[in-house]
Design an enzyme around this catalytic site. Structure first.
Site, PDB file in Angstrom:
ATOM      1  N   LYS A  10     -10.624   2.173 -13.126  1.00 35.94           N
ATOM      2  CA  LYS A  10      -9.674   1.404 -12.306  1.00 35.94           C
ATOM      3  C   LYS A  10      -9.786  -0.086 -12.613  1.00 35.94           C
ATOM      4  O   LYS A  10      -8.808  -0.767 -12.876  1.00 35.94           O
ATOM      5  CB  LYS A  10      -9.969   1.648 -10.822  1.00 35.94           C
ATOM      6  CG  LYS A  10      -9.205   0.752  -9.883  1.00 35.94           C
ATOM      7  CD  LYS A  10      -9.812   0.775  -8.494  1.00 35.94           C
ATOM      8  CE  LYS A  10      -9.073  -0.181  -7.569  1.00 35.94           C
ATOM      9  NZ  LYS A  10      -7.715   0.266  -7.265  1.00 35.94           N
ATOM     10  N   HIS A  63      10.155   0.516  -0.544  1.00 37.46           N
ATOM     11  CA  HIS A  63       9.292   0.513  -1.721  1.00 37.46           C
ATOM     12  C   HIS A  63       9.636  -0.617  -2.680  1.00 37.46           C
ATOM     13  O   HIS A  63       8.903  -0.875  -3.620  1.00 37.46           O
ATOM     14  CB  HIS A  63       9.387   1.847  -2.451  1.00 37.46           C
ATOM     15  CG  HIS A  63       8.988   3.001  -1.582  1.00 37.46           C
ATOM     16  ND1 HIS A  63       9.885   3.697  -0.819  1.00 37.46           N
ATOM     17  CD2 HIS A  63       7.775   3.543  -1.326  1.00 37.46           C
ATOM     18  CE1 HIS A  63       9.254   4.642  -0.149  1.00 37.46           C
ATOM     19  NE2 HIS A  63       7.968   4.564  -0.429  1.00 37.46           N
TER      20      HIS A  63
END
Ligand code: ZN
Length: 770
Positions: free
Chosen positions: A19, A709
């Protein structure tokens, strides 16, 4: 000799190294060589860890820069034209292509300055897990061509490290099933014949690299498949059977059921089954799978955090061993991708609780001990492991921290009336309308307002002890005041406090309930670089004190408008946690429901007139097999009703679900009997209201009028147009006006701008109606 293998290992890293590297690379802080070296290091570690734990056959191909389905699309050259500018001189996709497909391309990121912005591929849930994959896009003239070398490179890499490898690929039918036909209408299955030669090519190359076994994942064999897809399985594997490798077809997440005959008859050398999710199928498979084939049994749960109860599992394996002898393999139920990485890192967990848990690394140890127990049952190591497992189970079974007599007594005392509002909707809505005095098309939001940097900093400082409880409360109060002022200024009708104090809609409540535990590093990949850290339900659940009442009443005290109280519902709490395995999901949902019911009643007693119970995960709880839906829906609906039904008629209950597929569950949604439901509809252009219309959904609905979104601010006309469509399907007096979902990921300026337009749209609708 029985053999131990895993279907896949988490790729993200015990410290979420992947990540961190990905995000640094995307920001431009890490170059491609450095990123690749992080990947190489992680793979090397993960193989080593598995080997050290005693795994015989190590998975290769489970590593992905973003998602294994996306890697597979690159491997087969399934790259939509809009990403062409990211290809290299030889016309092959690059790492930029991969990230552009995953995240969208902008002029500054992928493809250089000439590229125009391109939207990413769609993300969707991987079966019934919380992992999301990138949906392959197929065109009618789709060509498949081996275009990406990652799998072969990684096989070489593992071999150079001296490992015994088993490459993992997604099977042809599952791959086609997961994708979407784009452009002209056509049947994806028609692409199969074109796809298979590339599979043959891959298998041939792997054989050339000295590979003996390949794992071909076909989890769709556990779904209700149309007949033409079943037929296609036989066709496909018939064609692949002449490739030189031994093939293990892996199925997981559910049982084979009606596909059992098909699965055991495929012309391949091995079959993996999930005996955790579908324990009953082991006996059937033992009966039907020819014993010259290899049977891989997944009895260590790849999707939960509990230690395996070794003895009963061993008994099942020994039974299988009687038939399959050396052809028996021991494994996890599915890839360990869905487990946190390493329990050893958890230095803050209570030791007793910790002794009950196993993450991916520990699960590898369990798999290999089970293998040892088959091969050498009397060995002292095996005997010690079995004794320890027995002791762990005994300590858990009797532990007072798990079993709470009061909670169990309350569950036993639940009566039919407890999950029933006092009067039918038609009557109570009149009382609610008289009390709330809202205009037609009332406006509201879904709960959260922007989680700004200052909110996150305050929370972090408070958690680290750098900010006192009083100062933290002051900081949150000031956020609430701001949210209330903005909503009053904009003229919204039903206000919310904004959820500033909530890190996460599940964790916030879990932290305040007894029976939940939290890890420090129990991350599980959700999509790309994003991980979630689900809380663990370890014992009977109860609510020691009110959880939201202070915040909501503070907010109500600031305004004469109606303040909506905001809770996360029992089904969503359960779906987004690691559940217990010693009691049913139904009982855990009931326990959550009773705790939340008390919260609803406390809010009502404090003068709150509307309470929203969010059930964002209600639909995703649906089992993969339709035959099991009803059982789930029964207890899920019941849990919601139990939460909601204690209140007086005039108290209005809202629920919220942020997705757009209701056809399958509309009856259950109606049975929840919420007075108002707010849903996501803007992206489907109100189409999904068809389900509500066709079913004659009786209660109030707030179809989302704008997509939260995206930072784009929709104008008033657009929202009026959507609501006008809604009015054609739902009587106007039952419609609310609201966004699709909570606004926590947005910034204030776009939020205010969009809400100004939304309120204007509602006013326009009212005057049109008048
Ligand atoms: Zn939502």
């Amino acid at each position: 000799m029985a053999l131990a293998h895993t279907l896949g290992f988490p790729r993200i890293g015990a410290d979420r190294e992947l990540k961190k590297a990905l995000e640094a690379y995307w920001k431009g802080d890490l170059d491609q060589d450095a990123l690749k070296s992080v990947g190489r290091q992680l793979r090397a570690n993960h193989w080593q860890v598995q080997q050290d734990a005693g795994i015989d056959l190590l998975p290769v191909g489970d590593f992905a820069w973003y998602d294994q389905v996306l890697t597979h699309s690159l491997t087969f050259g399934v790259v939509p034209e809009r990403f062409d500018s990211t290809r290299n001189e030889r016309g092959l996709p690059t790492l930029d292509t991969l990230f552009a497909m995953a995240r969208g391309a902008t002029a500054s990121c992928c493809g250089g300055e000439h590229a125009t912005a391109q939207y990413a591929q769609e993300l969707t849930k991987w079966f019934d897990t919380n992992y999301h994959y990138l949906v392959p896009e197929f065109s009618v003239d789709q060509q498949f061509k081996l275009s990406w070398e990652q799998l072969f490179d990684e096989v070489d890499e593992a071999k150079a490290l001296g490992h015994n490898v088993k490459p993992v690929i997604i099977g042809p039918l599952t791959y086609l099933w997961l994708g979407k036909a784009k452009g002209d209408d056509f049947d994806k299955l028609d692409l199969l014949e074109r796809l298979l030669p590339v599979y043959n090519e891959i298998l041939g190359r792997l054989a050339g690299q000295g590979v003996e076994w390949v794992q071909i994942d076909e989890p769709i064999l556990t779904l209700d498949l149309p007949q033409d897809w079943k037929n296609a399985f036989e066709r496909a594997y018939h064609i692949l059977q002449y490739s030189p490798l031994k093939k293990l077809v892996a199925t997981y997440f559910s049982g084979l059921q009606d596909n059992l005959g098909l699965a055991v008859g495929l012309p391949v050398q091995g079959l993996h089954i999930d005996a955790v999710r579908a324990p009953d199928q082991l006996l059937h498979v033992l009966d039907r799978l020819p014993t010259y084939k290899t049977l891989s049994v997944g009895l260590v749960n790849g999707r939960n955090v509990w230690r395996c109860e070794l003895e009963p599992v061993l008994a099942q394996l020994q039974f299988a061993q009687e038939r399959f002898g050396d052809n028996l393999w021991v494994s996890s139920s599915c890839s360990l991708l869905h487990s946190p990485v390493d329990l050893e890192r958890e230095d803050k967990l209570d030791p007793e609780l910790k002794s009950w848990l196993a993450f991916a690394v520990q699960k590898c140890g369990e798999i290999s001990v089970l293998r040892d127990a088959l091969n050498d049952p009397q060995s002292p190591k095996v005997q010690a492991a079995l004794a320890e497992s027995r002791a762990v189970q005994a300590s858990r079974a009797e532990s007072p921290r798990i079993h709470k007599a009061e909670v169990q007594a309350r569950i036993n005392a639940i009566g039919a009336a407890d999950s029933q509002r006092h009067t039918p909707f038609a009557e109570r809505i009149e009382q609610q309308r008289a009390r709330l005095k809202l205009p037609a098309f009332p406006t509201t939001t879904i709960g959260s307002f922007p989680q700004t940097a200052s909110i996150r900093l305050a929370r972090q400082a408070f958690k680290q002890g750098k900010l006192s409880a009083n100062d933290y409360t002051d900081a949150m109060h000031s956020e609430i005041r701001h949210a209330v002022q903005v909503q009053e200024r904009l003229g919204l009708d039903v206000l919310v406090h904004g959820e500033a104090e909530r890190n996460d809609m599940v964790e916030y409540f879990a932290e305040q309930l007894d029976g939940y535990a939290f890890t420090r590093f129990g991350w599980v990949q959700s999509y790309g670089s994003r991980c979630v850290k689900p809380a663990i339900i370890y014992g009977d659940l109860s609510r020691p004190a009110a959880m939201t009442v202070d915040w909501i009443t503070y907010a109500q005290g600031l305004t004469d408008k109606v303040m909506k109280g905001m809770l996360t519902g029992p089904v969503t709490m359960l779906m987004w946690s690691f559940p217990r395995e010693d009691v049913s999901r139904k009982i855990q949902a009931q326990q959550l429901a009773l705790a939340l019911r008390d919260e609803v009643l406390d809010l009502e007693a404090a003068g709150i007139k509307i309470v929203q119970i969010d059930e964002a995960a209600f639909r995703e709880g649906l089992p993969l097999r339709q035959a099991q839906w009803q059982e789930y829906l029964d207890w899920a609906v019941e849990a919601f009703r139990l939460t909601a039904s204690g209140v007086r008629d005039e108290t209005q209950i809202h629920t919220h679900m942020c997705y757009s597929e209701f056809n399958d569950v509309i009856k259950a949604i109606a049975a929840m009997d919420a007075d108002v439901i707010t849903i996501e509809t803007s992206r489907s252009d109100m189409e999904l209201l068809e389900a509500f219309k066709a079913f004659d959904y009786p209660n109030d609905i707030g179809p989302g009028v704008y997509d939260i979104h995206s930072p784009r601010v929709p104008d008033t006309a657009e929202m009026v147009k959507l609501m006008t469509k809604a009015v054609k399907r739902i009587p106007a007096q039952r419609l609310w006006v609201n966004p699709d979902c909570g606004l926590k990921t947005r910034a204030w300026p776009e939020t205010e701008a969009a809400l100004v337009n939304m309120v204007a749209a509602a006013r326009q609708l009212r005057s049109q109606l008048a």
